[in-house]
Each structure stands twice: as C-alpha cells, then as structure tokens.
Design an enzyme around this catalytic site. Structure first.
Site, short mmCIF file in Angstrom:
data_model
loop_
_atom_site.label_atom_id
_atom_site.label_comp_id
_atom_site.label_asym_id
_atom_site.label_seq_id
_atom_site.Cartn_x
_atom_site.Cartn_y
_atom_site.Cartn_z
N PHE A 137 0.85 -1.19 0.00
CA PHE A 137 0.00 0.00 0.00
C PHE A 137 0.88 1.24 0.00
O PHE A 137 1.75 1.39 0.86
CB PHE A 137 -0.93 0.04 1.22
CG PHE A 137 -1.81 1.26 1.21
CD1 PHE A 137 -2.86 1.38 0.32
CD2 PHE A 137 -1.55 2.34 2.06
CE1 PHE A 137 -3.66 2.52 0.28
CE2 PHE A 137 -2.33 3.48 2.04
CZ PHE A 137 -3.39 3.58 1.14
N ASP A 222 9.17 2.76 1.69
CA ASP A 222 7.99 3.50 2.15
C ASP A 222 7.87 3.27 3.66
O ASP A 222 7.36 2.24 4.09
CB ASP A 222 6.76 3.01 1.39
CG ASP A 222 5.48 3.71 1.84
OD1 ASP A 222 5.50 4.38 2.89
OD2 ASP A 222 4.46 3.59 1.14
N LYS A 251 2.66 9.55 8.42
CA LYS A 251 1.84 9.24 9.60
C LYS A 251 2.36 9.75 10.95
O LYS A 251 1.84 10.72 11.48
CB LYS A 251 1.58 7.74 9.67
CG LYS A 251 0.66 7.26 8.53
CD LYS A 251 0.16 5.86 8.76
CE LYS A 251 -0.97 5.49 7.82
NZ LYS A 251 -0.58 5.03 6.49
C1 LIG Z 1 -0.90 5.27 5.18
C2 LIG Z 1 0.14 4.91 4.19
C3 LIG Z 1 0.33 5.66 3.02
C4 LIG Z 1 -0.56 6.81 2.64
O1 LIG Z 1 -0.49 7.85 3.53
P1 LIG Z 1 -1.57 9.07 3.45
O2 LIG Z 1 -1.06 10.06 4.44
O3 LIG Z 1 -2.89 8.47 3.83
O4 LIG Z 1 -1.56 9.56 2.07
C5 LIG Z 1 1.37 5.30 2.19
N1 LIG Z 1 2.18 4.26 2.47
C6 LIG Z 1 2.02 3.52 3.59
C7 LIG Z 1 2.97 2.40 3.87
C8 LIG Z 1 0.99 3.81 4.47
O5 LIG Z 1 0.80 3.04 5.56
#
Ligand SMILES: *Cc1c(COP(=O)(O)O)cnc(C)c1O
Length: 398
Positions: A137, A222, A251
């Site tokens: 994701f 990420d 986050k």
């Molecule tokens: C939550 C998340 C995102 C997206 O972050 P947003 O602030 O909602 O755009 C991207 N990558 C990972 C691994 C995430 O957990």
C-alpha cells in the site's frame, strides 16, 4: 449537537468514502480517547500509527501553540526556520542528506516516484520502471494507487500510471527476475502495514540492497507507517544493517499534525532542481515544529523507543499465549508496536466487541487484527486488552 444528530449530519454532508464506527471522538489524553457521551477508550489504533506519543503530549501541544501565535504559514518562496531545523534533525538521524517536505504519505511517495524518474532520466537512457510488491500500500493518488499491488485500491480508476511492476513480497528471486533494462528502482514497505502487518525475513532488505547495487537501481523504502519509532527504532530500516537510497515518511512524523517527507542521498536529491517539484503547504511551520518536538521526545534518553520495544515484545507474547488456546488464531506477528493477530475469520466483529469493552483496535486485510497503540502504552493497558480479547474469544469458542 448530540452524537446521533452529528452522525446524521455527517451522512448528509460528507462523501461516503469511509465505513465508520458509530463513535464520535471529541478529546484525547495520553493513550485514551473520549467520545461525545464521555465514554473512555484505550486506543490501540493511534489514528493509524499517527499519535505515537499519544494525545496532547504536553511538549508537543505547547510547541504548536507557541508557533501558532508566531507564524502559521509562509510560502516556500521564503526560508523558514522550523523547516530547516526539522530537515537537519531528519538528516542527522538517518542515512539521508536531503529532505523534501509535503503533507501526507501519498504525497511523499509521489515525490519519491518523481525523483526516481527524474534521476533515471538524467543518468540512464531508458529506465523508468519501478518494481513494487504485491499486497503493498502506497497511497490513494493516481500514481500511488498505480504503485500499490492490490487491485481493490485501483479497480475502476484505470487507466493507471504506467511504469510499475508487481512482484511477490519477501521474495528476492522474484525481484531479481523482474529486473530488466527499463528498471529504475525497487520500492517496498519495510513491513507491509495495510497488507496485514507482513514482516519480511531479516535477509529481505539487505538482499534488496544487494540486488539494487548490482543492477544500479535505487532502493526506495515506504516508511510512512513504520517510521518515527513505530518499529522500536526511529526508522525500520535500522533493524536490518543496510541503508536505502530514499525513504518516505508521514503518519507518525507530525505528532498528529499533517506532514510528509521524502528523504534521499545527496547525489540523487540533485535531480530535483528549482521548479521540478513543490508543495504550497509542504514544510509548514506549525507542522514542522510539531514534528521536531515529537522526534526530540521520541529520541530523548531512548525511553520511548525502549518502551516500544519492551511493550511490543510483551504484547506479542501475550497474544501468542492466546493463540495457543484458540485454534482460530492463525498467527501473531509484528515488530515494535506494529502488531498483528491473524484470524481464520473476518475480524470486524471482534473489533466491534472490543469497542463495546472500551478498546479501539483495527482490522486490516479482512482477517487481521492490527494493534498500533501509542508508543507510551503501559503493561497494565496491554494486560487489560489481553483480558478483553480472552473474554471475547472464550465466548466464541463455547
Ligand atoms: C498510510 C500509508 C500511506 C498513505 O499515507 P496518506 O497520508 O494516507 O496519504 C502510504 N504508504 C504507507 C505504507 C501507508 O501506511
């Protein structure tokens, strides 16, 4: 307005993109949140790995207040001290040399994807493809859903951005096989969060590093969910004795204020020159002050990271004891305070029962209960949740 009335108004005025619990939270303190009727909940969600110091941390709250009275926004046409100080702090505590600020995880990944393409264009003829993992994701924008290896996030939004190739996660051979003359980078989560808290083998990230070095590819991690202490280290890659080329954060970074960041080595960052990328709000002074104070507090004496590691281990042990007693618990896994319990059935009902008992927990990937409490969670609070889970599971098995 009453809670019920507000929820009705929500349904009338807000687009229906979220399946919400019938719960209206108005206040948070430490590890607890409170609804409009004054009910208290112990929070094992943390706004999805955002409130790593819990709610209303005194230092963070004071810092935000002070900055709000001084300057809330200034254009990136000008210099701003909080932004510079936060960039310095991130660089001094990571592999990276340079930082780009934005406002969310998806935006941080967008920036990483653009930087990879720009760098590849400058250094190689025909490279643009990014290998990403199935079950990953990376966000909800067009580029980041295109990078996300789960059909449910992009179905109906095609055509997607070209240039992504999916491989199974935690499989180095699959990455080696996928590399060709068009490949520019490999991009993965150090632990797949939304995909169900999938922790790869210890050899995976070092193996990716080796494959990327051999083929001259960039390695992008990420760390939007794993970063800022969640795994027990400031960044999850620190567990694996390797260094990536680019990481993305969001986050937990702002301690509850929206901010994202993309960090890179200097020679790569050079490909972003004046005008190649920008964000109006990126590096906002209030968000940066909040992030600085959050990171300072997390790193201070190592107390918070230490608590994260110890409480994470304690919670995994407790969940494993439950798994020994209830055969419908398929697996318990995690790192630091990013923890999962995989069930043989859908987890939604368990989440609702926990809510009734005064606990916020999350379910992802349908059958996976995900626990990501503030990093200041205590043994007693974990024991209370373990007791509640035991009670819920016992009822189920009789
Ligand atoms: C939550 C998340 C995102 C997206 O972050 P947003 O602030 O909602 O755009 C991207 N990558 C990972 C691994 C995430 O957990």
């Amino acid at each position: 307005m009453t809670g019920q009335r507000l929820i009705e108004e929500s349904n009338r005025y807000l687009m229906d993109t979220y399946k919400r619990f019938p719960l209206l939270i108005i206040k948070g303190r430490g590890t607890r949140v409170y609804d409009i009727d004054g009910r208290e909940f112990i929070d094992f969600v943390s706004g999805i790995a955002v409130n790593n110091l819990g709610y209303c941390n005194n230092k963070v709250t004071m810092a935000i207040q002070k900055q709000a009275q001084r300057l809330t926004h200034i254009s990136n046409l000008y210099y701003s001290e909080p932004q510079i100080m936060l960039a310095k702090m991130l660089v001094e505590n990571s592999f990276a040399d340079k930082v780009f600020f934005c406002n969310s995880g998806a935006e941080a990944n967008e920036a990483a994807i653009k930087l990879v393409r720009r760098y590849a264009r400058e250094h190689f003829d025909e490279r643009y493809e990014i290998i990403t993992a199935l079950n990953s994701f990376h966000g909800r924008t067009m580029a980041t859903i295109s990078a996300t290896g789960q059909e449910r996030f992009w179905k109906g939004f095609e055509p997607l951005l070209p240039g992504f190739k999916f491989v199974p996660y935690n499989n180095l051979d699959a990455v080696a096989d996928a590399i060709n003359s068009k490949t520019a980078a490999v991009m993965v989560e150090p632990i797949q969060g939304e995909g169900g808290v999938i922790v790869p083998d210890d050899t995976y990230l070092p193996g990716l590093r080796r494959l990327c070095d051999e083929a001259g590819l960039l390695l992008v991690l990420d760390e939007v969910q794993t970063g800022i202490g969640r795994s027990g280290k400031l960044f999850a890659y620190e567990h694996y004795n390797m260094e990536p080329d680019i990481i993305t954060l969001a986050k937990g970074l702002g301690g509850g204020i929206p901010i994202g960041a993309m960090l890179a080595r200097a020679d790569i960052a050079k490909s972003f020159t004046h005008g190649t990328h920008a964000s109006t709000f990126g590096g906002n002074p209030v968000a940066c002050i909040s992030a600085i104070t959050t990171i300072e507090t997390i790193l201070e004496h190592g107390f918070v990271l230490d608590n994260c590691t110890r409480m994470g281990g304690y919670m995994i042990d407790g969940l494993k004891r439950l798994a020994n007693r209830y055969p419908f618990i398929k697996d318990v896994r995690g790192k630091g305070l990013l923890i999962a319990m995989e069930l043989s059935f859908k987890g939604e009902e368990i989440v609702n029962e926990c809510l009734e008992e005064g606990f916020l927990v999350n379910c992802t990937a349908e059958r996976v209960l995900r626990f990501m409490p503030p990093l200041i969670i205590t043994r007693d609070e974990i024991d209370m949740l373990l007791g509640v889970l035991d009670k819920i599971f016992k009822k189920r098995s009789t």
